[in-house]
Scaffold this active site. Structure first.
Site, PDB file in Angstrom:
ATOM      1  N   LYS A  76       0.824  -1.216   0.000  1.00  0.00           N
ATOM      2  CA  LYS A  76       0.000   0.000   0.000  1.00  0.00           C
ATOM      3  C   LYS A  76       0.857   1.265   0.000  1.00  0.00           C
ATOM      4  O   LYS A  76       0.612   2.179  -0.787  1.00  0.00           O
ATOM      5  CB  LYS A  76      -0.911  -0.045   1.239  1.00  0.00           C
ATOM      6  CG  LYS A  76      -1.844   1.115   1.379  1.00  0.00           C
ATOM      7  CD  LYS A  76      -2.995   0.764   2.299  1.00  0.00           C
ATOM      8  CE  LYS A  76      -2.529   0.358   3.701  1.00  0.00           C
ATOM      9  NZ  LYS A  76      -2.262   1.513   4.568  1.00  0.00           N
TER      10      LYS A  76
ATOM     11  N   ARG B 251      11.682  -8.768  13.113  1.00  0.00           N
ATOM     12  CA  ARG B 251      10.947  -8.129  14.211  1.00  0.00           C
ATOM     13  C   ARG B 251      10.178  -9.177  14.995  1.00  0.00           C
ATOM     14  O   ARG B 251       9.693 -10.151  14.440  1.00  0.00           O
ATOM     15  CB  ARG B 251       9.950  -7.110  13.653  1.00  0.00           C
ATOM     16  CG  ARG B 251      10.596  -5.799  13.327  1.00  0.00           C
ATOM     17  CD  ARG B 251       9.667  -4.869  12.610  1.00  0.00           C
ATOM     18  NE  ARG B 251       8.250  -5.108  12.939  1.00  0.00           N
ATOM     19  CZ  ARG B 251       7.260  -4.336  12.522  1.00  0.00           C
ATOM     20  NH1 ARG B 251       7.501  -3.303  11.776  1.00  0.00           N
ATOM     21  NH2 ARG B 251       6.012  -4.621  12.842  1.00  0.00           N
TER      22      ARG B 251
ATOM     23  N   ARG C 153      -2.644 -10.691  13.002  1.00  0.00           N
ATOM     24  CA  ARG C 153      -2.850  -9.292  12.580  1.00  0.00           C
ATOM     25  C   ARG C 153      -3.689  -9.210  11.305  1.00  0.00           C
ATOM     26  O   ARG C 153      -4.552  -8.356  11.174  1.00  0.00           O
ATOM     27  CB  ARG C 153      -1.500  -8.610  12.322  1.00  0.00           C
ATOM     28  CG  ARG C 153      -0.742  -8.226  13.566  1.00  0.00           C
ATOM     29  CD  ARG C 153       0.178  -7.045  13.319  1.00  0.00           C
ATOM     30  NE  ARG C 153       1.165  -7.262  12.266  1.00  0.00           N
ATOM     31  CZ  ARG C 153       2.346  -7.864  12.446  1.00  0.00           C
ATOM     32  NH1 ARG C 153       2.683  -8.330  13.626  1.00  0.00           N
ATOM     33  NH2 ARG C 153       3.183  -7.990  11.442  1.00  0.00           N
TER      34      ARG C 153
ATOM     35  N   ARG D 137      10.542 -10.869   5.953  1.00  0.00           N
ATOM     36  CA  ARG D 137      11.022  -9.501   6.131  1.00  0.00           C
ATOM     37  C   ARG D 137      12.032  -9.412   7.271  1.00  0.00           C
ATOM     38  O   ARG D 137      11.892 -10.037   8.313  1.00  0.00           O
ATOM     39  CB  ARG D 137       9.812  -8.608   6.450  1.00  0.00           C
ATOM     40  CG  ARG D 137      10.155  -7.160   6.622  1.00  0.00           C
ATOM     41  CD  ARG D 137       8.912  -6.311   6.603  1.00  0.00           C
ATOM     42  NE  ARG D 137       8.075  -6.507   7.787  1.00  0.00           N
ATOM     43  CZ  ARG D 137       7.035  -5.725   8.075  1.00  0.00           C
ATOM     44  NH1 ARG D 137       6.690  -4.763   7.247  1.00  0.00           N
ATOM     45  NH2 ARG D 137       6.329  -5.950   9.164  1.00  0.00           N
TER      46      ARG D 137
ATOM     47  N   ARG E 156     -10.692   3.685   9.039  1.00  0.00           N
ATOM     48  CA  ARG E 156     -10.672   2.276   9.433  1.00  0.00           C
ATOM     49  C   ARG E 156     -12.062   1.785   9.815  1.00  0.00           C
ATOM     50  O   ARG E 156     -12.283   0.588   9.932  1.00  0.00           O
ATOM     51  CB  ARG E 156      -9.742   2.063  10.629  1.00  0.00           C
ATOM     52  CG  ARG E 156      -8.274   2.237  10.274  1.00  0.00           C
ATOM     53  CD  ARG E 156      -7.420   2.091  11.514  1.00  0.00           C
ATOM     54  NE  ARG E 156      -6.057   2.525  11.273  1.00  0.00           N
ATOM     55  CZ  ARG E 156      -5.080   1.727  10.867  1.00  0.00           C
ATOM     56  NH1 ARG E 156      -5.315   0.454  10.661  1.00  0.00           N
ATOM     57  NH2 ARG E 156      -3.880   2.209  10.673  1.00  0.00           N
TER      58      ARG E 156
END
Ligand code: ZN
Length: 225
Positions: free
Chosen positions: A17, A162, A173, A130, A93
């Site tokens: 995005k 992370r 998530r 990632r 949202r």
């Protein structure tokens, strides 16, 4: 002259995005209004709004919807966004925020809401591979690591996965995002503003699809908020 655009871009984490918003903002010569970037900016320059946000974050509280909408309202009422539009990223949202956004933009209206669609399995793969520099935040992945030994090419910091990038956490998530966003998607669909755009393939290919969707839209009459 390229006409401006009033655009909202939705998409789950890892859908690309941010990248597409930057590209579209260059294409249409309108600001990329990212709530995340704006919040960081407000905090950094210690504006009254930034100080309120920082106080919330220091207490471990989430930034409230009200504060985000206040910030977005101020930004979208500035001269440049009034005149040519914006690419809005990170908001709305909820349906309540979408209604508030329509009020902020009035008497103009959104041109389109793009939902960048990338299969969950593909996003999971991208996010799980990632890696990020702990010092400067530069992004890497297991398929494009730093040149030497997980040491950041930019700053020499340590490049790690992370903690919240484990497959399990990412899956949670993404599910939460779907659950929270699906009423909003339905709402925009109902108002005939939503266009789902295939977010797979090269960034160039995705940008071309987005531009096509936006330009197609301009030739059709708009009815809604
Ligand atoms: Zn670094």
């Amino acid at each position: 002259m390229v006409p401006g655009v009033r655009l909202v871009v939705l998409g789950k984490q890892g859908a690309g995005k941010g990248t597409q918003c930057v590209r579209l903002s260059h294409h249409y010569v309108v600001p990329h209004v990212s709530t995340g970037d704006m919040l960081r900016g407000e905090v950094k320059s210690r504006t009254p709004l930034g100080q309120r946000a920082k106080a919330l974050m220091d207490q471990g509280e989430l930034i409230s919807d009200e504060l985000v909408m206040e910030m977005v309202g101020l930004r979208l009422r500035e001269k440049d966004t009034r005149a040519r539009g914006f690419i809005l990223d990170g908001c709305p949202r909820t349906i309540a925020q979408a209604e508030e956004l329509a009020d902020i933009v009035a008497p103009d209206h959104l041109d389109l809401v793009i939902d960048l669609d990338v299969p969950t399995a593909m996003v999971l793969g991208r996010l799980a591979s990632r890696r990020v520099c702990m010092d400067c935040g530069a992004n890497y992945s297991t398929s494009s690591p730093p040149l030497t030994n997980w040491t950041c090419d930019v700053c020499g910091g340590e490049v790690v996965q992370r903690e919240d990038d484990t497959e399990e956490a990412i899956r949670r998530r993404l599910e939460l995002y779907e659950r929270q966003t699906s009423p909003l998607i339905d709402w925009y669909q109902h108002h005939d503003l939503l266009m789902s755009v295939d977010g797979t393939g090269t960034p160039d290919a995705v940008t071309t699809r987005c531009v096509q969707a936006i330009d197609d839209r301009r030739t059709k009459p708009v009815t809604s908020p």
